[in-house]
Design a protein around this motif. Structure first.
Motif, PDB file in Angstrom:
ATOM      1  N   ASP A  14       0.726  -1.230   0.019  1.00  0.00           N
ATOM      2  CA  ASP A  14      -0.036  -0.050   0.089  1.00  0.00           C
ATOM      3  C   ASP A  14       0.754   1.269   0.162  1.00  0.00           C
ATOM      4  O   ASP A  14       0.543   2.208  -0.525  1.00  0.00           O
ATOM      5  CB  ASP A  14      -0.976   0.019   1.139  1.00  0.00           C
ATOM      6  N   VAL A  15       2.167   1.180   0.567  1.00  0.00           N
ATOM      7  CA  VAL A  15       2.880   2.224   0.447  1.00  0.00           C
ATOM      8  C   VAL A  15       3.461   2.384  -0.823  1.00  0.00           C
ATOM      9  O   VAL A  15       3.797   3.598  -1.327  1.00  0.00           O
ATOM     10  CB  VAL A  15       4.060   2.142   1.562  1.00  0.00           C
ATOM     11  N   ILE A  67       6.299   2.692   8.662  1.00  0.00           N
ATOM     12  CA  ILE A  67       5.902   3.464   9.802  1.00  0.00           C
ATOM     13  C   ILE A  67       5.313   4.559   9.759  1.00  0.00           C
ATOM     14  O   ILE A  67       4.437   5.063  10.304  1.00  0.00           O
ATOM     15  CB  ILE A  67       7.351   3.344  10.783  1.00  0.00           C
ATOM     16  N   THR A  68       6.009   5.465   8.770  1.00  0.00           N
ATOM     17  CA  THR A  68       5.561   6.834   8.569  1.00  0.00           C
ATOM     18  C   THR A  68       4.217   6.487   7.939  1.00  0.00           C
ATOM     19  O   THR A  68       3.342   7.542   8.124  1.00  0.00           O
ATOM     20  CB  THR A  68       6.505   7.289   7.462  1.00  0.00           C
ATOM     21  N   PHE A  69       4.034   5.864   6.929  1.00  0.00           N
ATOM     22  CA  PHE A  69       2.683   5.628   6.238  1.00  0.00           C
ATOM     23  C   PHE A  69       1.566   5.200   7.468  1.00  0.00           C
ATOM     24  O   PHE A  69       0.530   5.766   7.263  1.00  0.00           O
ATOM     25  CB  PHE A  69       2.923   4.341   5.185  1.00  0.00           C
ATOM     26  N   ARG A  70       2.019   4.574   8.296  1.00  0.00           N
ATOM     27  CA  ARG A  70       0.809   4.164   9.152  1.00  0.00           C
ATOM     28  C   ARG A  70       0.513   5.240  10.211  1.00  0.00           C
ATOM     29  O   ARG A  70      -0.629   5.463  10.659  1.00  0.00           O
ATOM     30  CB  ARG A  70       1.305   2.902   9.875  1.00  0.00           C
ATOM     31  N   THR A  71       1.481   5.817  10.778  1.00  0.00           N
ATOM     32  CA  THR A  71       1.454   6.802  11.793  1.00  0.00           C
ATOM     33  C   THR A  71       1.220   8.106  11.374  1.00  0.00           C
ATOM     34  O   THR A  71       0.734   8.927  12.409  1.00  0.00           O
ATOM     35  CB  THR A  71       2.638   6.568  12.760  1.00  0.00           C
ATOM     36  N   LYS A  72       1.784   8.527  10.332  1.00  0.00           N
ATOM     37  CA  LYS A  72       1.892   9.943   9.927  1.00  0.00           C
ATOM     38  C   LYS A  72       2.493  10.719  11.205  1.00  0.00           C
ATOM     39  O   LYS A  72       2.020  12.097  11.271  1.00  0.00           O
ATOM     40  CB  LYS A  72       0.295  10.578   9.496  1.00  0.00           C
ATOM     41  N   LYS A  73       3.308  10.485  11.590  1.00  0.00           N
ATOM     42  CA  LYS A  73       4.054  11.239  12.885  1.00  0.00           C
ATOM     43  C   LYS A  73       5.187  11.488  12.374  1.00  0.00           C
ATOM     44  O   LYS A  73       6.067  10.733  11.421  1.00  0.00           O
ATOM     45  CB  LYS A  73       4.122  10.168  14.099  1.00  0.00           C
ATOM     46  N   PRO A  74       5.859  12.685  12.842  1.00  0.00           N
ATOM     47  CA  PRO A  74       7.499  13.145  12.609  1.00  0.00           C
ATOM     48  C   PRO A  74       8.239  11.994  13.232  1.00  0.00           C
ATOM     49  O   PRO A  74       8.204  11.624  14.466  1.00  0.00           O
ATOM     50  CB  PRO A  74       7.777  14.511  13.302  1.00  0.00           C
ATOM     51  N   ILE A  75       9.295  11.744  12.463  1.00  0.00           N
ATOM     52  CA  ILE A  75      10.378  10.900  13.128  1.00  0.00           C
ATOM     53  C   ILE A  75      11.396  11.994  13.581  1.00  0.00           C
ATOM     54  O   ILE A  75      11.915  12.738  12.716  1.00  0.00           O
ATOM     55  CB  ILE A  75      11.114   9.915  12.129  1.00  0.00           C
ATOM     56  N   LEU A  96       7.148  11.003   1.631  1.00  0.00           N
ATOM     57  CA  LEU A  96       7.692  11.235   3.012  1.00  0.00           C
ATOM     58  C   LEU A  96       7.551  12.592   3.518  1.00  0.00           C
ATOM     59  O   LEU A  96       6.743  12.737   4.774  1.00  0.00           O
ATOM     60  CB  LEU A  96       9.095  11.019   2.968  1.00  0.00           C
ATOM     61  N   ASN A  97       7.698  13.692   2.621  1.00  0.00           N
ATOM     62  CA  ASN A  97       7.539  14.938   3.065  1.00  0.00           C
ATOM     63  C   ASN A  97       5.751  15.215   3.520  1.00  0.00           C
ATOM     64  O   ASN A  97       5.362  15.951   4.247  1.00  0.00           O
ATOM     65  CB  ASN A  97       7.917  16.007   2.448  1.00  0.00           C
ATOM     66  N   LYS A  98       5.133  14.521   2.433  1.00  0.00           N
ATOM     67  CA  LYS A  98       3.544  14.871   2.775  1.00  0.00           C
ATOM     68  C   LYS A  98       3.215  14.253   3.915  1.00  0.00           C
ATOM     69  O   LYS A  98       2.141  14.619   4.549  1.00  0.00           O
ATOM     70  CB  LYS A  98       3.206  14.107   1.467  1.00  0.00           C
ATOM     71  N   LEU A  99       3.602  12.834   3.979  1.00  0.00           N
ATOM     72  CA  LEU A  99       2.927  12.070   5.135  1.00  0.00           C
ATOM     73  C   LEU A  99       3.530  12.443   6.471  1.00  0.00           C
ATOM     74  O   LEU A  99       2.796  12.559   7.636  1.00  0.00           O
ATOM     75  CB  LEU A  99       3.567  10.412   5.050  1.00  0.00           C
ATOM     76  N   MET A 100       4.747  13.144   6.533  1.00  0.00           N
ATOM     77  CA  MET A 100       5.309  13.355   7.753  1.00  0.00           C
ATOM     78  C   MET A 100       5.430  14.604   8.152  1.00  0.00           C
ATOM     79  O   MET A 100       6.452  15.449   7.592  1.00  0.00           O
ATOM     80  CB  MET A 100       6.678  12.474   7.948  1.00  0.00           C
ATOM     81  N   PRO A 101       5.178  15.148   9.254  1.00  0.00           N
ATOM     82  CA  PRO A 101       5.207  16.518   9.662  1.00  0.00           C
ATOM     83  C   PRO A 101       6.403  16.717  10.123  1.00  0.00           C
ATOM     84  O   PRO A 101       7.238  15.777  10.551  1.00  0.00           O
ATOM     85  CB  PRO A 101       4.192  16.785  10.681  1.00  0.00           C
ATOM     86  N   LYS A 102       7.194  17.900   9.974  1.00  0.00           N
ATOM     87  CA  LYS A 102       8.481  18.096  10.242  1.00  0.00           C
ATOM     88  C   LYS A 102       8.590  18.333  11.849  1.00  0.00           C
ATOM     89  O   LYS A 102       7.706  18.677  12.379  1.00  0.00           O
ATOM     90  CB  LYS A 102       8.949  19.428   9.718  1.00  0.00           C
ATOM     91  N   PHE A 103       9.692  17.464  12.310  1.00  0.00           N
ATOM     92  CA  PHE A 103       9.892  17.669  13.903  1.00  0.00           C
ATOM     93  C   PHE A 103      10.739  18.714  14.060  1.00  0.00           C
ATOM     94  O   PHE A 103      11.818  18.792  13.540  1.00  0.00           O
ATOM     95  CB  PHE A 103      10.455  16.427  14.352  1.00  0.00           C
TER      96      PHE A 103
END
Ligand SMILES: Nc1nc2c(ncn2[C@@H]2O[C@H](COP(=O)(O)OP(=O)(O)OP(=O)(O)O)[C@@H](O)[C@H]2O)c(=O)[nH]1
Ligand SMILES: [Mg+2]
Length: 370
Positions: free
Chosen positions: A136-137, A330-338, A161-168
């Motif tokens: 799916d990713v 992990i990013t795809f599932r959580t949509k959280k910043p690493i 990646l940029n789209k899914l993950m907010p910047k930390f």
């Protein structure tokens, strides 16, 4: 920051040598005399060993995504050469490799989708799947690629990646919780961050541990606290946390270690929820092992999201896996910043701020093409 061991004939000359080579960028962590036997063991002589932390002046400025000369190259698979990961974490290895100055890059703006029947696209998909990226990713990535070549797919991974993950943003608040499944590296990560904050940034850190399930757990953190000279308190019930926050209100950061919770143990998780609930204005880090199977990532995320929706991720043990695609999952599932990734057991060296671009280049480095 680098931790180095230096040796000299006596303490004073060693200090002078360090001063000459590193100036104010070096901090002496340990200084010890060592007796050494001469070659035939008749006489002994002494030498001095020091462990020093050296701030790296060289800021690794990573170029924007730019893959020179492959804009139109089609992808041809070649056999992969596996580096020895255990001795040299791949993440670091690649970091050096990609330090070429290359400005300019625009986010991908998809024009037409890559043709799913195209042989190169099929090959590329397979390679990415071998890296552990779930279907799916992959679907998401390839729907954003505007052409069948590597450059388009690289940009699409970066874009995704940029789209899914907010910047930390790494300016941590005062209160920081570290939560996550058992054995993922929470305590070790706290030790790494504490060492960096104390040695590099001269911050005042206080450690709290709420991990009273295992006798050894408090001692584990206390050992690091003693080495680094930072206070540590043990929280036996969530009512106590407020009083420690008050006691240490002049600290720059308070790092709170929590017991590893199996995401299946709901009782433990509700205790954790109560503890988190006691503090406002906090940063919560959910610590996850990079090798966690995607299905488990989904289950863990489902459970922890019931406790809190507001967390950033720390992905640990990148050095222990050859397939780095799971990070995309992990990013795809959580949509959280690493926020950070960790690459080994060494405190404090084996931790890095996560950079999207660097990761994409690392991943792309695994795709061989003509
Ligand atoms: N290879 C590798 N090992 C790591 C890394 N981070 C931590 N470890 C090791 O993982 C093991 C568990 O680390 P801990 O920090 O105790 O993990 P934890 O999440 O605090 O564990 P619990 O408190 O029991 O839930 C230790 O042996 C660490 O040295 C890493 O980045 N790479
Ligand atoms: Mg622990």
């Amino acid at each position: 920051m680098r931790i180095l061991k230096v040796t000299g004939k006596d303490e004073l000359s060693l200090q002078e040598q360090i001063q000459k080579e590193y100036g104010d960028k070096a901090i002496i962590i340990t200084s010890q005399e060592e007796k050494r036997k001469s070659l035939f063991g008749i006489k002994s002589r002494s030498i001095w060993n020091m462990t020093i932390a050296v701030e790296d002046n060289e800021v690794e400025i990573l170029p924007p995504l730019d893959l020179p000369d492959n804009k139109s190259k089609k992808i041809e698979p070649r056999p992969r050469i596996e580096p020895n990961l255990r001795s040299e974490p791949r993440y670091k290895e690649q970091r050096v490799e990609y330090r070429s100055p290359a400005p300019k890059s625009q986010p991908v703006s998809p024009k037409t989708e890559a043709d799913p029947q195209n042989g190169a696209v099929i090959t590329l998909r397979k390679i990415l799947r071998d890296e552990g990226i779930e279907d799916d990713v992959l679907q998401e990535i390839f729907s954003q690629a505007y052409d069948d070549n590597l450059d388009a797919v690289s940009r699409s991974i970066y874009y995704t990646l940029n789209k899914l993950m907010p910047k930390f943003h790494h300016n941590l608040p005062k209160i920081n919780f570290f939560i996550g499944p058992t054995g993922v590296g929470k305590t070790t990560t706290i030790a790494k961050l504490t060492a960096l904050k104390v040695l590099q940034e001269k911050k005042k850190i206080v450690l709290l541990t709420a991990d009273t399930y295992r006798i050894a757990a408090v001692e584990q953190l206390r050992t690091y606290a003693d080495i680094l000279g930072v206070p540590i308190e043990t929280i036996y019930n969530d009512e106590e946390v407020g009083q420690y926050l008050e006691k240490w209100k002049d600290a720059d950061h308070i790092f709170i270690d929590t017991a590893g919770r199996s995401h299946k143990n709901l009782e433990q998780l509700s205790e954790l929820e109560q503890l988190l609930f006691k503090c406002e204005d906090k940063q919560i880090f959910l610590v996850l092992n990079m090798s966690t199977a995607y299905r488990d990532v989904q289950n863990i995320a489902n459970i922890y999201e019931k406790i809190t929706k507001d967390f950033a991720l720390i992905i640990t043990k990148l050095d222990e896996t050859d397939a780095i695609g799971n990070l995309m999952n992990i990013t795809f599932r959580t949509k959280k910043p690493i926020a950070y990734i960790t690459t080994g057991q060494n405190v404090p060296n084996d931790i890095e701020k996560f950079e999207n671009l660097q990761y994409v280049k690392l991943l792309i480095g695994r795709l061989n093409y003509e």
